[in-house]
Each structure stands twice: as C-alpha cells, then as structure tokens.
Motif scaffolding. Structure first.
Motif, PDB file in Angstrom:
ATOM      1  N   ASN A 128      -3.914  28.904  -1.032  1.00 46.51           N
ATOM      2  CA  ASN A 128      -4.772  28.436  -0.087  1.00 46.51           C
ATOM      3  C   ASN A 128      -4.164  28.591   1.473  1.00 46.51           C
ATOM      4  OD1 ASN A 128      -6.446  27.724  -1.892  1.00 46.51           O
ATOM      5  ND2 ASN A 128      -5.920  25.436  -2.148  1.00 46.51           N
ATOM      6  N   SER A 177     -12.176  20.094  -8.107  1.00 51.88           N
ATOM      7  CA  SER A 177     -11.437  19.559  -9.084  1.00 51.88           C
ATOM      8  C   SER A 177     -11.505  18.168  -9.537  1.00 51.88           C
ATOM      9  CB  SER A 177      -9.865  19.520  -8.443  1.00 51.88           C
ATOM     10  OG  SER A 177      -9.752  18.858  -7.144  1.00 51.88           O
ATOM     11  N   CYS A 220      -2.921  15.288  -6.857  1.00 45.97           N
ATOM     12  CA  CYS A 220      -2.204  15.570  -5.621  1.00 45.97           C
ATOM     13  C   CYS A 220      -2.484  14.406  -4.886  1.00 45.97           C
ATOM     14  CB  CYS A 220      -2.907  16.796  -5.169  1.00 45.97           C
ATOM     15  SG  CYS A 220      -2.767  18.146  -6.453  1.00 45.97           S
ATOM     16  N   SER A 247      -5.483  20.007  -0.239  1.00 42.83           N
ATOM     17  CA  SER A 247      -4.587  20.869   0.407  1.00 42.83           C
ATOM     18  C   SER A 247      -5.418  21.760   1.584  1.00 42.83           C
ATOM     19  CB  SER A 247      -3.784  21.875  -0.625  1.00 42.83           C
ATOM     20  OG  SER A 247      -4.910  22.628  -1.383  1.00 42.83           O
ATOM     21  N   HIS A 249      -0.419  27.370 -13.821  1.00 41.99           N
ATOM     22  CA  HIS A 249      -0.088  26.023 -14.394  1.00 41.99           C
ATOM     23  C   HIS A 249      -1.275  25.338 -14.881  1.00 41.99           C
ATOM     24  CE1 HIS A 249      -0.642  22.448 -11.891  1.00 41.99           C
ATOM     25  NE2 HIS A 249      -0.295  23.529 -11.078  1.00 41.99           N
ATOM     26  N   LYS A 250      -2.666  25.743 -14.526  1.00 44.16           N
ATOM     27  CA  LYS A 250      -3.860  25.255 -14.793  1.00 44.16           C
ATOM     28  C   LYS A 250      -4.449  25.953 -16.191  1.00 44.16           C
ATOM     29  CE  LYS A 250      -4.101  22.667 -11.069  1.00 44.16           C
ATOM     30  NZ  LYS A 250      -4.142  21.120 -10.848  1.00 44.16           N
ATOM     31  N   ASP A 258     -11.444  28.622  -3.455  1.00 44.28           N
ATOM     32  CA  ASP A 258     -10.375  28.144  -4.349  1.00 44.28           C
ATOM     33  C   ASP A 258     -10.873  27.904  -5.582  1.00 44.28           C
ATOM     34  OD1 ASP A 258      -8.444  26.675  -5.627  1.00 44.28           O
ATOM     35  OD2 ASP A 258      -8.278  24.969  -4.101  1.00 44.28           O
ATOM     36  N   GLY A 265       1.665  29.061  -6.310  1.00 45.69           N
ATOM     37  CA  GLY A 265       0.732  28.117  -6.630  1.00 45.69           C
ATOM     38  C   GLY A 265      -0.307  28.169  -5.919  1.00 45.69           C
ATOM     39  N   ALA A 266      -1.514  27.381  -6.223  1.00 36.62           N
ATOM     40  CA  ALA A 266      -2.874  27.546  -5.411  1.00 36.62           C
ATOM     41  C   ALA A 266      -2.480  26.826  -4.224  1.00 36.62           C
ATOM     42  CB  ALA A 266      -3.653  26.615  -6.155  1.00 36.62           C
ATOM     43  N   THR A 267      -1.631  25.701  -3.699  1.00 39.92           N
ATOM     44  CA  THR A 267      -1.715  25.345  -2.474  1.00 39.92           C
ATOM     45  C   THR A 267      -1.009  26.354  -1.555  1.00 39.92           C
ATOM     46  OG1 THR A 267      -0.938  22.970  -3.551  1.00 39.92           O
ATOM     47  CG2 THR A 267      -0.210  23.445  -1.240  1.00 39.92           C
ATOM     48  N   SER A 306      -4.016  29.126  -9.850  1.00 39.23           N
ATOM     49  CA  SER A 306      -2.771  28.497 -10.152  1.00 39.23           C
ATOM     50  C   SER A 306      -2.392  28.626 -11.790  1.00 39.23           C
ATOM     51  CB  SER A 306      -2.841  27.011  -9.804  1.00 39.23           C
ATOM     52  OG  SER A 306      -1.852  26.357  -9.970  1.00 39.23           O
ATOM     53  N   CYS A 351     -14.924  25.794  -2.419  1.00 35.36           N
ATOM     54  CA  CYS A 351     -14.362  25.644  -3.753  1.00 35.36           C
ATOM     55  C   CYS A 351     -15.240  26.151  -4.746  1.00 35.36           C
ATOM     56  CB  CYS A 351     -14.094  24.447  -3.930  1.00 35.36           C
ATOM     57  SG  CYS A 351     -12.845  24.026  -5.142  1.00 35.36           S
ATOM     58  N   THR A 363      -9.052  27.667  -8.445  1.00 32.55           N
ATOM     59  CA  THR A 363      -7.861  27.012  -9.471  1.00 32.55           C
ATOM     60  C   THR A 363      -8.648  26.324 -10.538  1.00 32.55           C
ATOM     61  OG1 THR A 363      -6.804  26.558  -7.437  1.00 32.55           O
ATOM     62  CG2 THR A 363      -5.981  25.519  -9.426  1.00 32.55           C
ATOM     63  N   GLN A 364      -9.694  25.623 -10.279  1.00 27.35           N
ATOM     64  CA  GLN A 364     -10.290  24.867 -11.536  1.00 27.35           C
ATOM     65  C   GLN A 364     -11.361  25.894 -12.117  1.00 27.35           C
ATOM     66  OE1 GLN A 364      -9.415  22.300 -12.784  1.00 27.35           O
ATOM     67  NE2 GLN A 364      -8.276  21.366 -11.387  1.00 27.35           N
ATOM     68  N   HIS A 390     -10.381  20.874  -2.267  1.00 24.92           N
ATOM     69  CA  HIS A 390      -9.161  20.308  -2.580  1.00 24.92           C
ATOM     70  C   HIS A 390      -8.161  19.769  -1.419  1.00 24.92           C
ATOM     71  CE1 HIS A 390      -4.745  20.270  -4.041  1.00 24.92           C
ATOM     72  NE2 HIS A 390      -5.482  19.603  -5.113  1.00 24.92           N
TER      73      HIS A 390
HETATM   74  N1  PMP Z   1      -6.914  23.724  -5.606  1.00 22.70           N
HETATM   75  C1  PMP Z   1      -7.458  22.952  -6.724  1.00 22.70           C
HETATM   76  C2  PMP Z   1      -8.791  22.927  -6.868  1.00 22.70           C
HETATM   77  C3  PMP Z   1      -6.670  21.938  -7.644  1.00 22.70           C
HETATM   78  O1  PMP Z   1      -7.263  21.576  -8.691  1.00 22.70           O
HETATM   79  C4  PMP Z   1      -5.261  22.148  -7.451  1.00 22.70           C
HETATM   80  C5  PMP Z   1      -4.297  21.339  -8.236  1.00 22.70           C
HETATM   81  N2  PMP Z   1      -4.733  20.039  -8.245  1.00 22.70           N
HETATM   82  C6  PMP Z   1      -4.582  22.808  -6.498  1.00 22.70           C
HETATM   83  C7  PMP Z   1      -5.505  23.617  -5.544  1.00 22.70           C
HETATM   84  C8  PMP Z   1      -3.161  22.749  -5.958  1.00 22.70           C
HETATM   85  O2  PMP Z   1      -2.540  23.839  -7.049  1.00 22.70           O
HETATM   86  P1  PMP Z   1      -1.128  23.956  -7.378  1.00 22.70           P
HETATM   87  O3  PMP Z   1      -0.625  22.486  -8.024  1.00 22.70           O
HETATM   88  O4  PMP Z   1      -0.759  25.225  -8.005  1.00 22.70           O
HETATM   89  O5  PMP Z   1      -0.375  24.040  -6.103  1.00 22.70           O
END
Ligand code: PMP
Length: 377
Positions: free
Chosen positions: A73, A149, A321, A100, A199-200, A176, A68-70, A197, A145, A178-179, A98
């Motif tokens: 990163n 997010s 998160c 993380s 799941h987004k 990042d 995943g994105a965490t 990620s 980013c 992800t969004q 984010h």
């Molecule tokens: N980065 C951003 C910008 C996010 O919005 C999120 C999810 N909230 C994450 C990282 C973490 O993603 P993941 O749940 O896949 O670890």
C-alpha cells in the motif's frame, strides 16, 4: 482450539511450509550472484514469478515483491504520488480502507497532497455520484479496497474503473486486495495497481505483492543497487517467493466450492446471532461470507473476546492492526459511535468445520448470558 480470526492471519499450510523449508535448505545462493548457486536461486524465483503471473493473469514484470500489504500500500500510494506529482496532487480514497491506507494519506498530506474521502451509500458501497463529483483533472489516483477487512463489504471495481476513467483517463486506480485473494474472484484488469499479503492465504508471514500495470510510473521508496528489482531493491527472499507461488495456487483452488461452504456456515451464525436483542449485525448485503462483524451493544468486546478465549475460541476485534480503537468501517457505514466501538469480527475459512461453529455458538451463548447478567446486576 477454534480459530475464527482468519482475516487477521491464517496458519501456514503444510505443503507451503514444506516448500519454504526445502528451498531455504537447498537454494542457498543469492539470486543476484553470478555463480551457479545464484543462478539456481534466480531460476527458482523466475519460475515462481511466472506461476504467479499466470495465476493472476498478468505479466511477470508487473509483480513487485514486498514485505506484506502494508508495504504494498505504501509503495502504491506514495510511489504513484511522487512519480506523478507533476500531473496533480489529488488522491481519492474510500471510507472503508485498511488503517494503513489512512496513515499513508496522513503522511501524503504533510508533503502537500490533497486527499478526498469518497462517501458510502447505506449498503457500504462507494457512492458513485460522489466519486464522479470528486474526480478532478488533477486527481492522479483513486484507491478503493476490493473487500473491506472489517465488514467484508466488496466493492464493484469494474464499475468504479469505468467511472474513474470516464471522468479522468489518466487517473490511476489502486485496490487493496488483501482480503479478496483466495476468497472471491478478482480481475486485475479492473485496476492499475493492487496490494496483496501472503500470510492471509495460508502462506508465510513477511511477504506481499504489489501488482503494477506496466504503464504505471512509480517512485521506489527504498533505494538500492540491483537494476532488476529497482522498485523494491534488496536480496530477493527466494524461499518466501517460492512459497508464495504455492500459497497463491492453493488459495485459488476450489474457490467457488469453498465460498459456498463458508456461506452455509455464515448463514448459520447470522441466523443464531440475529436472535440476540443487544447484538447488531454490521454486514451488508454486499459483504462476503468469510467475514462476520457484530456489535455487542452491552458488553465490552475485549471482555467478551477474553472470556471466549477461556474456551480456546479465538475471535477478532475490528482489525488486529487497530485493536481497541473505534471501528472506522462500522462508523463509516452506520455513523453510530457506540456501535462502532463495540465490534467483534468472526472470520471463517474453508478449514472451519460445522462442528466448530456449533461449539462456538454454544459457548457464545454461555459467555453472552454470563456477561450480560453481570452488566445488568
Ligand atoms: N490491507 C488489508 C485490507 C488488510 O486486511 C491487512 C491485514 N490486516 C493489511 C492491509 C496489512 O497487511 P500486512 O499484515 O501484510 O501488512
């Protein structure tokens, strides 16, 4: 049910789930095995990786699958830091990352890296002068980013790249994303590394991608045996990888049309919520329409969210998160503690309907008036 927390996670799409189930049942071999079943799984992964690389306009060896994105990163920041520390130990990040990313930075500081936080302008964009001034010969990485997010603020990565590379040619850029994937257009040539990620984007949970330009040196965080996946070893997750290819393909379809539709819903919500005296809108003119962030100045966000839940309406606090904490992003833009501790995020999708938004606004008014009266009493 009215789900308005799409930036936190999305429901898996039917087609993607079908593909996940089919592959789980039919491709049982370990892609690292030499026999036929292994080769069959390996071929499927190679096809999926080729599709993803075509969709993202990169090459297949620039894709690393993660959880995943965490994790992406972590691999990007720590991996770059460890592999490039002879060049320098300085990293720059923005104030709209984010959580993380901040946790990774805290860790990097404990092992001798110096982190600088680049200032923002009033509209939430990175302050270019401050960025320029913070880049030193020993800066090895800038991480910014693409879309925040919490507030949806979108950064101009192309311009950021020009500034960074002009000041220090060998400094790498991570974003990042992800969004942004599946919401707005992205160009991976603006960066050297990018996190995603699945799941987004209506795909399964438990898989992400790190894009890494071929020339970037990275130290793996997990050590294992397989040479082909040495930056992130372990048995590749065939069903998740094949589902990711499908989810990415579907998420990039009709991007402009979907954005236009979501913009209309966004405008309707902002117009209505702007009429409330004690609500502050935290988006700026650079926010993408999918993410609306407001502060309820007189009502606790948790109370409001649970009251809305009684109508089966699901909203988010700052980010899933870091629920319950101060919104670091709203704080970074507005420097107002109260405002940053009272935020609610309403995140939209192409699946959201106008009828859902009408119902949301009606129930919002009822809940707001009820809770506001209680506060006043
Ligand atoms: N980065 C951003 C910008 C996010 O919005 C999120 C999810 N909230 C994450 C990282 C973490 O993603 P993941 O749940 O896949 O670890």
């Amino acid at each position: 049910m009215i789900y308005l927390d799409y930036s936190s996670t999305t429901p898996i799409s039917y087609d993607v789930l079908e593909s996940f189930n089919k592959v789980s049942k039919e491709y049982i071999g370990n892609p690292n095995s030499l026999h036929n079943l292994g080769v069959k799984s390996k071929d499927l992964i190679n096809n999926a990786t080729k599709q993803i690389s075509d969709l993202l306009n990169i090459s297949t060896d620039e894709i690393i699958y993660t959880s995943g994105a965490t994790e992406s990163n972590n691999l990007a920041l720590i991996g770059v830091a460890l592999a490039n520390q002879k060049k320098g130990k300085h990293i720059i990040v923005s104030k709209l990352e984010h959580p993380s990313i901040y946790k990774i930075c805290e860790y990097l500081e404990t092992i001798g890296f110096k982190i600088s936080y680049v200032n923002l302008k009033e509209d939430g964009l990175v302050d270019f002068d401050d960025l320029k001034q913070k880049i030193k010969p020993e800066t090895i990485l800038v991480s910014i980013c693409a879309v925040n997010s919490e507030t949806g603020v979108r950064q101009p990565l192309k311009m950021i790249r020009q500034i960074v590379k002009k000041e220090n040619k060998s400094c790498l850029i991570h974003s990042d994303m992800t969004q942004s994937l599946g919401k707005v257009s992205i160009n991976l040539r603006d960066v050297d590394l990018a996190s995603f990620s699945i799941h987004k984007i209506y795909g399964p949970k438990g898989i992400g991608i790190l894009y890494k330009n071929t020339d970037v040196k990275l130290m793996p965080l997990i050590h294992g045996s397989n040479k082909e996946t040495e930056l992130r070893p372990g048995t590749p997750a065939t069903p998740l990888i094949s589902a990711s290819a499908k989810a990415i393909r579907l998420s990039l379809q009709d991007l402009d049309r979907r954005e236009t539709f979501i913009k209309r819903l966004n405008e309707k919500i902002i117009k209505e919520l702007s009429t409330y005296e004690d609500i502050k809108i935290n988006n700026t003119k650079y926010s993408i329409p999918h993410i609306i962030n407001i502060s309820l100045m007189n009502i606790k966000p948790e109370t409001f969210i649970h009251a809305m839940e009684e109508y089966e309406i699901y909203l988010g606090t700052n980010t899933a998160c870091s629920s319950g904490e101060l919104s670091a992003s709203v704080m970074a833009i507005y420097n107002d503690k109260k405002r940053a501790s009272q935020t609610i995020r309403i995140s939209l999708s192409h699946l959201t309907t106008t009828d859902e938004i009408n119902q949301f606004l009606t129930h919002f008014k009822t809940v707001y008036n009820k809770l506001n009266t209680l506060v006043a009493a």
